[in-house]
Design an enzyme around this catalytic site. Sequence first.
Site, short mmCIF file in Angstrom:
data_model
loop_
_atom_site.label_atom_id
_atom_site.label_comp_id
_atom_site.label_asym_id
_atom_site.label_seq_id
_atom_site.Cartn_x
_atom_site.Cartn_y
_atom_site.Cartn_z
CE LYS A 105 -1.54 2.87 2.91
NZ LYS A 105 -1.48 4.01 1.86
CD GLU A 139 14.09 0.89 8.42
OE1 GLU A 139 14.56 1.69 9.22
OE2 GLU A 139 14.57 -0.09 8.06
CB CYS A 176 13.52 9.04 8.30
SG CYS A 176 14.10 7.72 7.14
CD GLU A 227 11.33 12.46 11.26
OE1 GLU A 227 12.29 12.28 10.74
OE2 GLU A 227 10.31 12.01 11.50
#
Length: 484
Positions: free
Chosen positions: A182, A257, A291, A387
């Site tokens: 997906k 992750e 990331c 982040e």
Amino acid sequence: SRARKLIADWNLDKAFINGEWARADSREAIDVYDPATGKVIGDVPFMRTSEARRAIDAADAAFPAWSRMLAKERSGYIKRWRDLLEQYQDDLAALITLEQGKPYDQALREVVGAIAYAEWYAEEAKRAYGQTMPATQRDRRVVVQKHPVGVVAAITPWNFPLTMVVRKCAPALAAGCTIVVKPAEDTPISALAAAKLAEMAGFPAGVFNIVTGQPMPIGEALTGDPRVRMLSFTGSTEVGKRLMVQCAPTVKKLSLELGGNAPFIVMDDADIDAAVAGAMISKFRNSGQTCVCANRIFVQDGVYESFVEKFIAASHAQSIGNGFIPGTDIGPLINRQAVAKVERLIDDAKKRGAIMHYGADRPEEGHFIRSLVMTDVPLDADCFNEELFAPVAPIYRFRTEAEVIELSNRVRAGLSSYLFSRDIGRIQRIADGLESGVVGINDGTTSHEGAPFGGVKESGQGREGGHWGLEEYLEPKYLNYALG
Ligand code: ADP
């Protein structure tokens, strides 16, 4: 353009289930946008539970034959897929720039990365080695075989729309697993292009499936189904935690992750020009949307002024605009919510007294933000805990080695860190102390398809890349023989 032609020629407006291009049962579609203009570039099926179930049916039905195939045969399919990725690399790069926004040269590098992963796992498929070991009794023998986990579900993010799909599918398929992917709703077309190439490579029906549409019902169907034995997810920590919970009732294997919050450490003895160059790449690649992007820049007292001056100059020299314009350094952010999030973090830092050093003006249309360096950012600013995922660089001045290790480790994430120093003892001491899965030393990039990429703490579990990445999709089966 080249990308639009590819979308039309390959009919990339349908999902791929059991070797067939499929519409949503409801016939609904969801628009896909160019983040540089905000304009619609295509649409994909808006699928939900029923279509996800059908994809699992297909993957489950395809598993016995695929898993029993010779490793060498599976390797051949992946190799053909790899060659097609290479053959179409320019078209794929254009597609990535169109739907994701990164500058074309970076998009091309992303495709090269995808090719590298496909190549590695075409090779690695043949190396799913087992073991034997000494038995504890004379008439016994012990053999450990490696078996594919089973049907795998993969949920991928939008920041590397092609590589993330290949980096999960290539090792899963190499191991003998079948897969349902997906892709992110912002960037499904690159994933569909990967499926088109998989079709051209001749993978048997049901081995590789892509379901596009509404994340929640599809996610629930994939995580709730006992036939799916593993979830491989790359995305936010928040969604990752939710998916872990959803996978608990069926005890799925997990490869996660999740978000990072990378410290970028510059010590007094560092080569400052190299540190500036490394920070530029680590901070601004993909408009700061990776990331592993430097999220907190820590510079030691003695070189603070010289680093900051050079870094601001370099960051101001960047151009910002549509990724198709040659020479563009910074493209748009992915969508309006991403812009809103970073504006909140910038406002918070400003309120707490940070000093702003803005770069070039941004284009009027599209989801752009100006590049920004922030100095005198206090440690309690939100941007040190969350982040940024944007071309915004907060800098903090520190004094000692012990202090910077503590600062680096005080967050709950632990994916990547960067360290610039020329003293080998210092480098090793700090690297030993950093709680992160990857450490870039005197280098702003760490990507390597053969190395184990992944995080510690709340950045996830499991590794992608190299033989570690293959192991994720394999389970050991231990055979104990009595010779009789
Ligand atoms: P990002 O912050 O990078 O957008 P997300 O975690 O929101 O990260 O998205 C990563 C992937 O997870 C995307 O494919 C997205 O559609 C998917 N996703 C988001 N929410 C859910 C959910 N509740 N269930 C399943 N998948 C989800």
